[in-house]
Structures are given as structure tokens and as C-alpha cells.
Design an enzyme around this catalytic site. Structure first.
Site, PDB file in Angstrom:
ATOM      1  N   HIS A 202       0.832  -1.203   0.000  1.00  0.00           N
ATOM      2  CA  HIS A 202       0.000   0.000   0.000  1.00  0.00           C
ATOM      3  C   HIS A 202       0.872   1.261   0.000  1.00  0.00           C
ATOM      4  CE1 HIS A 202      -3.629   2.364   1.355  1.00  0.00           C
ATOM      5  NE2 HIS A 202      -2.667   3.152   1.806  1.00  0.00           N
ATOM      6  N   GLU A 203       1.824   1.295   0.915  1.00  0.00           N
ATOM      7  CA  GLU A 203       2.678   2.487   1.013  1.00  0.00           C
ATOM      8  C   GLU A 203       3.539   2.655  -0.228  1.00  0.00           C
ATOM      9  OE1 GLU A 203       1.954   4.652   3.090  1.00  0.00           O
ATOM     10  OE2 GLU A 203       0.663   3.382   4.305  1.00  0.00           O
TER      11      GLU A 203
ATOM     12  N   HIS B 136       3.321   6.950  -6.667  1.00  0.00           N
ATOM     13  CA  HIS B 136       2.543   8.116  -7.093  1.00  0.00           C
ATOM     14  C   HIS B 136       3.446   9.360  -7.039  1.00  0.00           C
ATOM     15  CE1 HIS B 136      -1.768  10.067  -6.742  1.00  0.00           C
ATOM     16  NE2 HIS B 136      -1.233  10.235  -7.934  1.00  0.00           N
TER      17      HIS B 136
ATOM     18  N   HIS C 132       1.640   4.629  -2.737  1.00  0.00           N
ATOM     19  CA  HIS C 132       1.775   6.083  -2.560  1.00  0.00           C
ATOM     20  C   HIS C 132       3.153   6.543  -3.045  1.00  0.00           C
ATOM     21  CE1 HIS C 132      -1.883   6.745  -0.319  1.00  0.00           C
ATOM     22  NE2 HIS C 132      -1.536   5.966   0.684  1.00  0.00           N
TER      23      HIS C 132
HETATM   24 ZN   LIG Z   1      -2.717   5.182   2.248  1.00  0.00          ZN
END
Ligand SMILES: [Zn+2]
Length: 731
Positions: free
Chosen positions: A514-515, A521, A518
Site C-alpha cells: 500500500h505504502e 505516485h 503512494h
Molecule cells: Zn494510504
């Protein structure tokens, strides 16, 4: 708060970027607590060349030089940074030349370099390796930052120039046009277009809202004390572990009640202790302490604050020209209108409620089998659900952990998956200094070998690190400033003792993915202007790329490469994986409904007109009517937060925004399913996702980004599948 141009310009890295989990708003603000200590903060020293923030770092990618940075450098650099930034802004505002995009908007983008530089480093260090000094400095600096920000957003000369550029915006297109609109709206939304009387009223409302928010937040802490559950008889605690009972005894001692047991309610309506507590009356007592807090059951009453805030927000929205607070808040989000967020949530209700009914039926069976003659109440749910889980979905988490050794999860899991999808590689850079020993720095190389930027993995917990997991940056990508990204991931994994392997839970591995979502991104950001870079997107969009990457954790190829026994190297058995999956979706009807109910409640408060808000008589009645109206009033499944302790909405910055987590997950599920149907883990899919989504930051409308990738708008179907809610499990 959305990362506006102004926020970026004043060093937005002080507030951590993307990723807060949905209970994060509950953590008490560091600020007030430490306020007393501010006097002790070191007096600002002189700011000169000996300060490492004086000039841009000469390390690769302008990485901060932690061999030189000391605590005493922060304050003088921040103060000098504000002064420098103010001068730059003043020069833009008083420029005798007619306003142009270049001499106004672009000049603003270039301003505040020193403040951004020091703000990013200080914000990160304070969050990941903080101490009393950093906390005291944050408290001293917070009002200065706020004043600095106000000085920019209320600068009438500056706004006049921004407006002039905005009125000629049809000369621009693409990213430049979006930046102009974004900048202009930032001023207008702060009240720049209002007359003096209106401005004065906005300032009054802001100040009242700020006091009410603080009062609400402080009340939450008082309410914990007012709603303590004191137990005299240890026998009533049957079901709890001895160590848990010992904790409760210790808590009693700390409250001068030695010999008793004290239970404190925690943030959400549901209380984890209820899952194991056998005594039904005590369960009811604890649940009521939680669910009724702030509703007039004790001295501290949050109901008047809820009412006043709903009313003041409605008034502020009306002054600024919006139908209601939600319309004002959501204007710059992907949903764009509160009605769209409400529709998404309401679309989920039928499937979720039917799953809740199926879960309830299973619970009823257990109650009946045990000879109970009652309907499941909210204080029973977790207790009996736990029994259903133990019987049908038993999972030995220690067995699972043996297949997820830390280094393997990073290199053969996360890095491997990102390599398969995007062609990128991670090369360790031992020559880049860090702020703590166990932080690892990697240079990220693109598919063609070109450098993309730096990635800092700070995965382990330590004293002075805040809880949870998050992504942030030291340097944001920007073509204008010729900056490549320098990105961090933080987690709170407990490291095994020296010489032993660190074994991770499945959740920890999936959080790591998940991290990384980010991080990429930020890493793949390919925009001109820094305030539109990477994760500076709206709140209902920011968790989309991260949740999307999360789902590679269970990809068969990734699992085959990563999930090997730490001693024998054997593959994780399929049977165990199936159990992980089943356990993941267990109780999902309840989890989803309690969330949706809270999110809809938030939107009900914030779609009221001034007149409607003024007519709220009783908060509890309003809440019940709102839940019923939305079809989510299920007695056994109360909202995750009820009005009187809904911190996100009344003590934090999430008003009209609690829906955002689900909105992002709808996008992630829909996009991930689409990718699975079109080849799965391939470079083609990665390239398409990167091109349409990850490279764009906020330079393009998020719905358009999504449609560019997916070919259509998202639907909620894939989310229901992701959560295992498509067909109720009745047997
Ligand atoms: Zn998050």
C-alpha cells in the site's frame, strides 16, 4: 486539508502527505498537549552559511545531508524561510508590470524554496524520529505558519494579480490552466472575493469553528475519564487473558483505585475488549459507555458543539456562495458534489445489509446453540462473531508469519512486483546519510536504466516515531524546479532481536505494498509545477493508487516469489493462503456497514442549508433519522462513530470527507479487476496505469485520469467482490 498551492508554498511537508488510516484523526493533536513547553525551545540562532539549509543540498537528488543537520538548525532556517518567502510574495504582489501567468502564478510556484527545504526535513524527522525538542518547536512554529499562510491568502494585491491572470485563462491550456484555476480557487475559497463585512464574518466563523473543534477534541479526552468502567470483581473479567487483566488492574492503580479494574473506552463505537468478555452485563455497560459518550450521559456534553458546528459551516458555505458545506468541501474533490458521494455509499447499502443479515444469522445460531434466548445486541456482536470466526475461519497467524520474512517481503515481494509491473529496480545507496540507523536508501531506476529518484524505506518502529504507516517526501518532483522526487515510506514494524529474522503478518506485508503505491505516485510524478505533483490530489483520490497496489500481495506470481518459509524455503501451502483470504473477508458486512453509516451521517450534517441546520433540535434524534433515511439504521450495527465522538468530522479536518476512503477503494477495486481481466501483472498494464494515473499528480481532473485509464467511470461492483460481499454467505 487538501494540499493547496499556498500550503505547498509554505512547506506542506510539515504535514505528512498521503496515507492516514481511517482512525488516524483520533490521535490527540501533539500541539496543545505540549503548549506549555514552548518556552523552553531554543532561541533562534543566527542564520548564515554554517546552517546546512542555507543552500540547496549538494548530495545526489538534493537529499538532505544528515551528517550536518542538527536540531538547532531548524528554527533559524524556518524563520529565515518565512521571511524570504514573504519578501518574494511581496515582490510578486507589487510588481509594476501587468500580471502574467509567468510573473505571478509561476513566480509563486518558485517562491519559498528555503522554507520548503527545511519544512520537509523537519516535518519528516519530527514524525519519524521526534523528541520533546521537535514537538516543542512544532508548537512554537504552528501559529507562525498559520499567520504566514494567512498573509499570503489575504494579500489583496496578490489576489488582484491572480484574478487578472484567471480572467485571461483561455490563453492557457492543460497543466498551466489547471494551475491557474487551482490557485484562483484557493484564494476565492478563503474569501478573497467577499466584501469587508463578509470577510469579517468569515474570520469570526473561522475563529469560532477553531475554538469549537479544539473544545470537541479536548472533550473527547475528558469523556474517556467520565466514562471509565470500574470492575470490583475479577470474576466478571472472565474471557480476558491474564496479561490483559493485569493491564486493567494497573490502570486502576494509576487512578487511585488499587484492587479494582478500570476499562477505558477507545475511539470507535466498537470496543475490542467486547470480543472476548464473557459477562454480558459488563459488555452492555462498556458498550453504552462508548456509544453514549458526549450525549448528555455525563457532565461533558458534545451535542451543543455538534449543532453549532453544523450551523456555522452551513453559514460559511452560504457566504462563500455554496448550497451547503459539503458542496464547498467537495468542490475540489473527485466526487465534486456531496450527492455523488452519497450515491456511491447508497449503491452499496443493499448488498452490505444483506451480508450483515447473513452474518447475524450465523451469530444467532451460536447464541441459540449456547442456550441463549436473546437477539444479538451491539454489545454481543464481536463476542459471538469471534466464536464464528474461531470455528469456521481459524487462522494461526504465527504459522502465516513464517512465510513472510521481512527482507524477502521487501525485495522478492514489493520490489519484485513493482519490477514486473513497471520495469523499475531499486539499488541500495549506502552513501546517502539518513536520520536514523535502520533507514535504508535506494535509488530507483526506470525500465531504461534512467534514474527516477530516491526512496527511503523506514519500516521499523522506534521511540519518537508516530504510529501507523505513511508516505511523505523530502523533495517533490517538478520540471519547473528541475527536481526529481525523494520519497519516504514509514511503517511501525517491530524488529526481531539481533540475529533473528523479522517475520511479518499478512497485514504488514499488504501495508508495505500500500505504502509503495503512494511512493510510486510520488516517484512517477511527471509534471511541471510542484504544487500539482505526485500525491497532491484530492482526499478521495489519494488512496486509490495505494489501495490498487495493495492487491498484488496475493497475486500468484508474487506469492510464489515471496512467500517462502524463512527456514526451509518451502512455498506457502495453498490451503493456508485460502485461509488468509477467508479471514480477510470475515465480518466484512459489519465492517462495511458501520463505516458507511458513519460516512452517510457525516454527509447528512453537511448537506444542510442554513435554515435546516438551525432547525436541528436534538443531535441524537437527527442522527437516528439520518440513519433511517439512508437505510443503514441496523440496531446491532451502529455507526463506527456516532455524532458526539465523531472526531474526523468535528475535531479534525475530515468534515464531509469521511466517505473518501471508500471512494478511493471503489476506484482501486474497479481498476484492479480491470487489470486482472486484461493480463494482470504485465509491463503493458503498468505502463498504462503509470501514464494515465501515476504520472499526472493533480495536473489533470481525477475523473478524467480515471476514464483515460479505464475507459469508463467506476462502479461499486468490484469493491463488493473485493470485500467478499457479492453473495451473502448463508449455509
Ligand atoms: Zn494510504
Amino acid at each position: 486539508m487538501r494540499k493547496s498551492l499556498i500550503a505547498v508554498a509554505i512547506g506542506a511537508a510539515l504535514t505528512v502527505a498521503a496515507c492516514s488510516d481511517k482512525d488516524a484523526a483520533q490521535s490527540p493533536a501533539t500541539t496543545e498537549v505540549q503548549a506549555e513547553q514552548t518556552q523552553t525551545a531554543a532561541a533562534a540562532g543566527e542564520f548564515n552559511q554554517s546552517n546546512p539549509f542555507y543552500a540547496e543540498s549538494t548530495l545526489p537528488f538534493h537529499a538532505p545531508d544528515f551528517t550536518k543537520i542538527k536540531f538547532e538548525h531548524y528554527e533559524p532556517a524556518i524563520l529565515a524561510g518565512m521571511e524570504e518567502h514573504s519578501k518574494e510574495i511581496e515582490a510578486i504582489a507589487s510588481n509594476p508590470e501587468p500580471a502574467t501567468f509567468e510573473n505571478t502564478i509561476v513566480a509563486m510556484e518558485k517562491s519559498g524554496a528555503l522554507l520548503s527545504r527545511v519544512g520537509a526535513v523537519f516535518g519528516n524527522v519530527a514524525g519519524s524520529a521526534g523528541n520533546d525538542d521537535t514537538r516543542a518547536l512544532q508548537v512554537t512554529m504552528a501559529p507562525k505558519y498559520a499567520a504566514h499562510s494567512d498573509n499570503i491568502s489575504l494579500n489583496a494585491d496578490l489576489f488582484a494579480r491572480v484574478k487578472a491572470v484567471y480572467e485571461n485563462r483561455d490563453q492557457h491550456e492543460g497543466e498551466a490552466l489547471r494551475l491557474i484555476e487551482d490557485t484562483y480557487k484557493g484564494f476565492v475559497r478563503a474569501g478573497a472575493e467577499l466584501n469587508e463585512d463578509e470577510k469579517a464574518r468569515i474570520r469570526e466563523i473561522n475563529s469560532e469553528l477553531s475554538s469549537l473543534t479544539t473544545e470537541f477534541r479536548n472533550n473527547l479526552m475528558t469523556l474517556v475519564d467520565e466514562n471509565l468502567v470500574v470492575v470490583d470483581d475479577k470474576a466478571k473479567l472472565a474471557g480476558l487473558s491474564e496479561s490483559h487483566i493485569a493491564q486493567l488492574a494497573k490502570a486502576a492503580e494509576a487512578k487511585d483505585m488499587a484492587g479494582k479494574y478500570v476499562i477505558s473506552v477507545t475511539n470507535t463505537t466498537r470496543q475490542s475488549i467486547l470480543a472476548s468478555l464473557e459477562n454480558r452485563e459488563l459488555r452492555e455497560q462498556i458498550w453504552k459507555a462508548s456509544a453514549l459518550r458526549g450525549s448528555g450521559n455525563t457532565a461533558t456534553d458534545n451535542r451543543p458543539l455538534v449543532k453549532q458546528m453544523a450551523q456555522l459551516r452551513a453559514e460559511k458555505a452560504q457566504l462563500l456562495g455554496y448550497d451547503n458545506w459539503g458542496a464547498y468541501v467537495l468542490e475540489q474533490s473527485m466526487a465534486a458534489k456531496p450527492e455523488a458521494a452519497q450515491q456511491m455509499l447508497r449503491d452499496l447499502v443493499p448488498a452490505v445489509v444483506s451480508n450483515v443479515e447473513a452474518e447475524m444469522a450465523e451469530i444467532a445460531k451460536v447464541i441459540e446453540a449456547e442456550g441463549g434466548d436473546f437477539e444479538v445486541k451491539p454489545w454481543d456482536w464481536a463476542y459471538y462473531a469471534e466464536k464464528v470466526r474461531a470455528e469456521k475461519y481459524a487462522l494461526d497467524s504465527n504459522e502465516v508469519k513464517q512465510y513472510f520474512e521481512f527482507n524477502r517481503a521487501v525485495e522478492d515481494g514489493v520490489f519484485y512486483a513493482m519490477n514486473q509491473l513497471f520495469g523499475i529496480t531499486f539499488e541500495e545507496r549506502n552513501d546517502i546519510p539518513t536520520y536514523a540507523d535502520d533507514v535504508v536508501v535506494y535509488e530507483v531506476k526506470d525500465v531504461d536504466g534512467e534514474s527516477l529518484g530516491l526512496f527511503y524505506g523506514d519500516w521499523f518502529n522506534r521511540d519518537g516515531k508516530r504510529g501507523g504507516a505513511w508516505m511523505s517526501s523530502f523533495v517533490s518532483q517538478s520540471q519547473l524546479l528541475d527536481n526529481k522526487p525523494v520519497i519516504l515510506n514509514n511503517m511501525n514494524i517491530t524488529k526481531a532481536p539481533e540475529g533473528e529474522p523479522t517475520l511479518l503478518s499478512f497485514d504488514e506485508v499488504s501495508t508495505m505494498f500500500h505504502e509503495m503505491g503512494h511512493a510510486l505516485h510520488g516517484m512517477f510524478s511527471d509534471v511541471m509545477y510542484p504544487s500539482l505533483a505526485g500525491t497532491s490530489v484530492s482526499r478521495d483520490y489519494v488512496e486509490f493508487p495505494s489501495t490498487f497496489q495493495e492487491d498484488w500481495t496475493l497475486n500468484p506470481k508474487v506469492i510464489a516469489n515471496m512467500a517462502k518459509h524463512y527456514e526451509t524455503g518451502e512455498q506457502i501451502p495453498q490451503e493456508l493462503l485460502d485461509k488468509v483470504m477467508a479471514a480477510k473477508n470475515f465480518n466484512m458486512g459489519y465492517d462495511t456497514l458501520e463505516y458507511i453509516a458513519a460516512a452517510l451521517l457525516d454527509l447528512e450534517y453537511h448537506t444542510l442549508s442554513v435554515e435546516e441546520a438551525a432547525s436541528i433540535e436534538d443531535v441524537n434524534t437527527f442522527e437516528q433519522a439520518a440513519l433511517t433515511r439512508n437505510g443503514v439504521a441496523v440496531e446491532a450495527v451502529p455507526p463506527r462513530y456516532r455524532s458526539n465522538y465523531f472526531a474526523h468530522v468535528f475535531a479534525g479536518g475530515y468534515s464531509a470527507g469521511y466517505y473518501a476512503y471508500m471512494w478511493s477503494e471503489v476506484l482501486a477495486a474497479d481498476a484492479f479487476k480491470y487489470v486482472q481481466e486484461n493480463g494482470g501483472l504485465t509491463l503493458e498494464n503498468g505502463q498504462a496505469f503509470r501514464e494515465a494515473i501515476l504520472s499526472k499528480g493533480n495536473s489533470k481532473d481525477p475523473m478524467q485520469q480515471y476514464i483515460d485509464f479505464r475507459g469508463q467511470k467506476p462502479t461499486v461492483d468490484a469493491l463488493l467482490e473485493r470485500r467478499g460481499l457479492t453473495t451473502p454467505k448463508i449455509d
